[in-house]
Design a protein around this motif. Structure first.
Motif, short mmCIF file in Angstrom:
data_model
loop_
_atom_site.label_atom_id
_atom_site.label_comp_id
_atom_site.label_asym_id
_atom_site.label_seq_id
_atom_site.Cartn_x
_atom_site.Cartn_y
_atom_site.Cartn_z
N ASN A 95 0.83 -1.21 0.00
CA ASN A 95 0.00 0.00 0.00
C ASN A 95 0.87 1.26 0.00
O ASN A 95 0.57 2.23 -0.73
CB ASN A 95 -0.93 0.00 1.22
CG ASN A 95 -2.06 -1.00 1.09
OD1 ASN A 95 -2.44 -1.36 -0.02
ND2 ASN A 95 -2.58 -1.45 2.22
N ASP A 96 1.93 1.25 0.81
CA ASP A 96 2.80 2.42 0.90
C ASP A 96 3.52 2.68 -0.42
O ASP A 96 3.68 3.84 -0.84
CB ASP A 96 3.82 2.25 2.03
CG ASP A 96 3.18 2.39 3.42
OD1 ASP A 96 2.05 2.88 3.49
OD2 ASP A 96 3.84 2.01 4.40
N LEU A 97 3.97 1.62 -1.07
CA LEU A 97 4.69 1.79 -2.33
C LEU A 97 3.74 2.16 -3.46
O LEU A 97 4.04 3.04 -4.29
CB LEU A 97 5.46 0.50 -2.67
CG LEU A 97 6.64 0.14 -1.74
CD1 LEU A 97 7.22 -1.21 -2.12
CD2 LEU A 97 7.72 1.22 -1.78
N ASN A 98 2.58 1.51 -3.49
CA ASN A 98 1.61 1.80 -4.57
C ASN A 98 1.02 3.19 -4.46
O ASN A 98 0.67 3.81 -5.48
CB ASN A 98 0.48 0.75 -4.56
CG ASN A 98 0.98 -0.63 -4.96
OD1 ASN A 98 1.99 -0.75 -5.65
ND2 ASN A 98 0.28 -1.67 -4.53
N GLY A 111 2.63 5.75 -3.43
CA GLY A 111 3.68 6.74 -3.62
C GLY A 111 4.20 7.33 -2.32
O GLY A 111 4.97 8.30 -2.34
N LYS A 112 3.79 6.78 -1.19
CA LYS A 112 4.26 7.29 0.10
C LYS A 112 5.78 7.21 0.19
O LYS A 112 6.45 8.09 0.73
CB LYS A 112 3.61 6.52 1.24
CG LYS A 112 3.98 7.02 2.63
CD LYS A 112 3.21 6.26 3.71
CE LYS A 112 3.55 6.79 5.09
NZ LYS A 112 2.80 6.07 6.16
N TYR A 113 6.33 6.09 -0.33
CA TYR A 113 7.77 5.91 -0.39
C TYR A 113 8.15 5.44 -1.78
O TYR A 113 7.45 4.62 -2.38
CB TYR A 113 8.26 4.86 0.62
CG TYR A 113 7.88 5.14 2.06
CD1 TYR A 113 8.45 6.19 2.77
CD2 TYR A 113 6.94 4.33 2.72
CE1 TYR A 113 8.10 6.44 4.08
CE2 TYR A 113 6.59 4.57 4.03
CZ TYR A 113 7.17 5.62 4.71
OH TYR A 113 6.82 5.87 6.02
N GLU A 114 9.27 5.91 -2.26
CA GLU A 114 9.78 5.42 -3.54
C GLU A 114 10.63 4.17 -3.35
O GLU A 114 10.65 3.28 -4.20
CB GLU A 114 10.63 6.50 -4.23
CG GLU A 114 9.83 7.69 -4.74
CD GLU A 114 10.70 8.66 -5.51
OE1 GLU A 114 11.89 8.35 -5.72
OE2 GLU A 114 10.19 9.72 -5.91
N THR A 115 11.33 4.12 -2.22
CA THR A 115 12.25 3.01 -1.96
C THR A 115 11.99 2.45 -0.58
O THR A 115 11.89 3.20 0.41
CB THR A 115 13.72 3.50 -2.03
OG1 THR A 115 13.96 4.11 -3.30
CG2 THR A 115 14.68 2.34 -1.84
N LEU A 116 11.88 1.12 -0.51
CA LEU A 116 11.71 0.44 0.77
C LEU A 116 13.08 0.31 1.44
O LEU A 116 14.03 -0.19 0.84
CB LEU A 116 11.10 -0.94 0.54
CG LEU A 116 11.01 -1.86 1.77
CD1 LEU A 116 10.07 -1.26 2.81
CD2 LEU A 116 10.56 -3.26 1.36
N ILE A 117 13.17 0.79 2.67
CA ILE A 117 14.43 0.68 3.42
C ILE A 117 14.11 0.06 4.79
O ILE A 117 13.32 0.62 5.55
CB ILE A 117 15.11 2.05 3.61
CG1 ILE A 117 15.28 2.77 2.26
CG2 ILE A 117 16.47 1.88 4.29
CD1 ILE A 117 15.83 4.19 2.39
N THR A 118 14.71 -1.08 5.06
CA THR A 118 14.55 -1.72 6.37
C THR A 118 15.91 -1.81 7.03
O THR A 118 16.94 -1.44 6.46
CB THR A 118 13.94 -3.13 6.24
OG1 THR A 118 14.87 -3.99 5.55
CG2 THR A 118 12.63 -3.09 5.48
N ARG A 119 15.92 -2.29 8.26
CA ARG A 119 17.19 -2.47 8.97
C ARG A 119 17.07 -3.68 9.88
O ARG A 119 15.99 -4.04 10.34
CB ARG A 119 17.57 -1.23 9.77
CG ARG A 119 16.93 -1.12 11.15
CD ARG A 119 15.43 -0.87 11.13
NE ARG A 119 14.83 -1.00 12.44
CZ ARG A 119 14.33 -2.14 12.91
NH1 ARG A 119 14.36 -3.24 12.19
NH2 ARG A 119 13.79 -2.19 14.11
#
Length: 553
Positions: free
Chosen positions: A16-19, A21-29
């Motif tokens: 949902n966040d990527l579709n 446009g909330k974020y362009e790139t997923l970044i986790t840690r």
């Protein structure tokens, strides 16, 4: 797993966040504290964080949460890096919370300047007494209304070493009436005069986890900060600090941690097992650590499959250890070569086989492998070692192994018939005498004789000696943490059995320490790290079947 599965709730959020446009790139840690070795519970978090960025693009940072110099070691940093790589993952950036100590200090100063933090000289008991209870509000510290100027001066003196450990702390000024106990002016900095594994003695004040974690996420632009369920109550403070500092709004999401039956997952308790000598070290094959599982013979593929099968949920539950064992059996069944090893030997003499004659037989390495695993040569002679349990003087009903007058097939070899046996003065059987059917050779059998039993063996003339270590569950109860008393009261006294004198095929003499084998009819085994050419040592990874379930009903 090959079948399609539905999205878990974190994947739904990310999509949902990527579709949108909330974020362009997923970044986790993945942010382990370097105060111990990683265990199977961490493997679940590793597979989740790295797996998400493999699936959706983006990247994962490895960030060591090194804010407690007393318990952290470079040894743990090195072991954790090795474990992650061994599991098959690679981080983009190797980072440390200590990289941000200067920035975090400035963040704390910002809170003081906003009158949102204060230095408190109360003792730990006094702070606890004023904290209140979940049903009763807390009371303000007598130091809560210090001026901004005084707090800035005191905090600067804390940084410069002007106070001893425990003399004072820095607290966030939030709400002593909050229904969330963590929001009642939580501690965000404490004094620790201890040498840090990276920064040495530069600092004598260190941020608390709750202050360092969200801000470090924000500095790295982490889009989805994924934690286990015990941090649900911490989310409000996570969001409050980011909001008040006006920094990148990382978001925290929680999932159920892995609780595995017949073990403990607390690093504190695992360290206690190591320090008390209950186990030989962090990589003891009975430990749930990744290094212990690796030494026991588990494969990265089996652990990743296990993490995939248990899935991601919002509710805590206990996962059966038998599922992890199923995953390694399933993988090794397809990849491990079949070999013969005799763990409780008794001599079998073939009386009509020419004495002094050697014969080379051919054994198929793995009939379950796609390429069948190739073949190997197996030496055969008139004197063999077989398992003591494969002979019965007075056979029970449906006994298909050796007994007086009975016939069995020797794996990859011939059909033999028991003609006689010998006993010592104590009545123990010492030798079994058999005749063999020359026309019954495996792959070339023209004897027309059918037998129901097949047993394994090793030529005594060619056999190599080996030490076999058979491991079992470390605890006798499913949930040692949930039982009364000390968790060590429930240790399994039979968690390790050492067989000093076993016999193995000469094929295993130069066994690779990264290889796994199926000892035919006995289970899956690997070479232990202590093994040498003159002292071969094999660890049992898992039995061929789940025997524990049957014996503990």
């Amino acid at each position: 797993m090959s079948e399609e599965r539905s999205l878990n709730f974190i994947e739904e959020i990310i999509e949902n966040d990527l579709n949108s446009g909330k974020y362009e790139t997923l970044i986790t840690r993945f942010p382990p504290e370097p105060n111990g070795y990683l265990h199977i519970g961490h493997a679940k978090a590793i597979c989740l964080n790295f797996g998400l960025t493999q699936k959706y693009g983006g990247y994962t940072n490895l960030r060591f949460d090194d804010t407690n110099p007393v318990t952290e070691k470079t040894e743990y940093v090195d072991s954790q890096q090795h474990d992650i790589k061994w599991l098959g993952f690679q981080w983009k950036n190797e980072l440390y919370t200590s990289d941000y100590f200067d920035t975090l200090y400035e963040y704390a100063v910002t809170l003081i300047k906003k009158d949102l933090a204060y230095v408190d000289h109360s003792t730990a008991d006094e702070i606890a007494a004023l904290k209140g209870t979940p049903t009763e509000p807390g009371s303000s510290s007598p130091y809560r209304n210090r001026s901004i100027e005084e707090n800035l001066d005191l905090f600067s003196r804390m940084k410069s070493g002007g106070f001893e450990d425990g003399a004072c702390i820095l607290r966030a000024k939030i709400d002593m009436q909050s229904t969330n106990m963590l929001m009642r002016d939580p501690i965000i900095y404490r004094i620790k005069h201890a040498e840090h594994h990276r920064t040495g003695n530069k600092w004598c004040i260190y941020p608390m986890y709750d202050f360092a974690h969200g801000q470090s996420d924000s500095i790295e632009n982490i889009t989805h900060s994924i934690c286990t369920l015990e941090y649900v109550a911490h989310r409000e403070l996570y969001d409050w600090l980011i909001e008040k500092l006006e920094i990148f709004p990382s978001k925290q999401y929680e999932f159920a941690r892995l609780n595995l039956s017949y073990t403990v997952m607390s690093k504190r308790k695992l360290l206690q097992l190591v320090n008390d000598g209950v186990v030989t070290g962090w990589d003891d094959p009975r430990m749930p650590t990744i290094s212990g599982l690796r030494r026991r013979g588990y494969t990265p593929e089996s652990i990743r499959e296990f993490c995939e099968r248990i899935g991601i949920a919002k509710r805590e539950n206990i996962i059966e250890l038998s599922l992890l064992e199923f995953c390694i059996r399933e993988h090794l069944n397809k990849t491990a070569n079949r070999v013969m090893a005799v763990l409780d030997p008794i001599k079998l003499i073939i009386t009509n086989y020419p004495e002094g004659k050697d014969e080379t037989l051919i054994g198929e390495n793995n009939p379950e492998a796609e390429d069948k695993g190739g073949t190997r040569e197996i030496p055969f002679s008139n004197e063999l070692w077989i398992e003591r349990e494969d002979f019965m003087e007075e056979p029970a009903k449906k006994w298909f192994r050796l007994a007086p007058g009975a016939m069995v097939r020797l794996k990859h070899a011939y059909i033999v018939k028991c003609e006689d046996f010998k006993k010592d003065e104590q009545g123990n059987i010492t030798e079994i005498h058999c005749s063999y059917i020359p026309e019954s050779k495996s792959g070339e059998d023209t004897s027309g004789i059918n037998v129901k039993g097949t047993i394994h063996w090793v030529s005594s003339k060619h056999a190599k000696n080996a030490e076999i270590r058979i491991y079992d569950r470390l605890f006798t109860v499913e949930s040692p943490d949930a039982e009364e008393g000390d968790f060590k009261d429930y240790l399994n006294p039979n968690s390790m059995e050492i067989i000093k004198q076993a016999y193995i095929e000469p094929y295993l003499e130069n066994a690779d320490k990264d290889s796994r084998y199926q000892f035919i009819r006995k289970g899956y085994y690997c070479v232990d790290k202590d093994s040498t050419p003159g002292n071969l040592i094999f660890n049992r990874t898992v039995g061929l079947k789940d025997a524990w379930a049957k014996t503990n009903k």
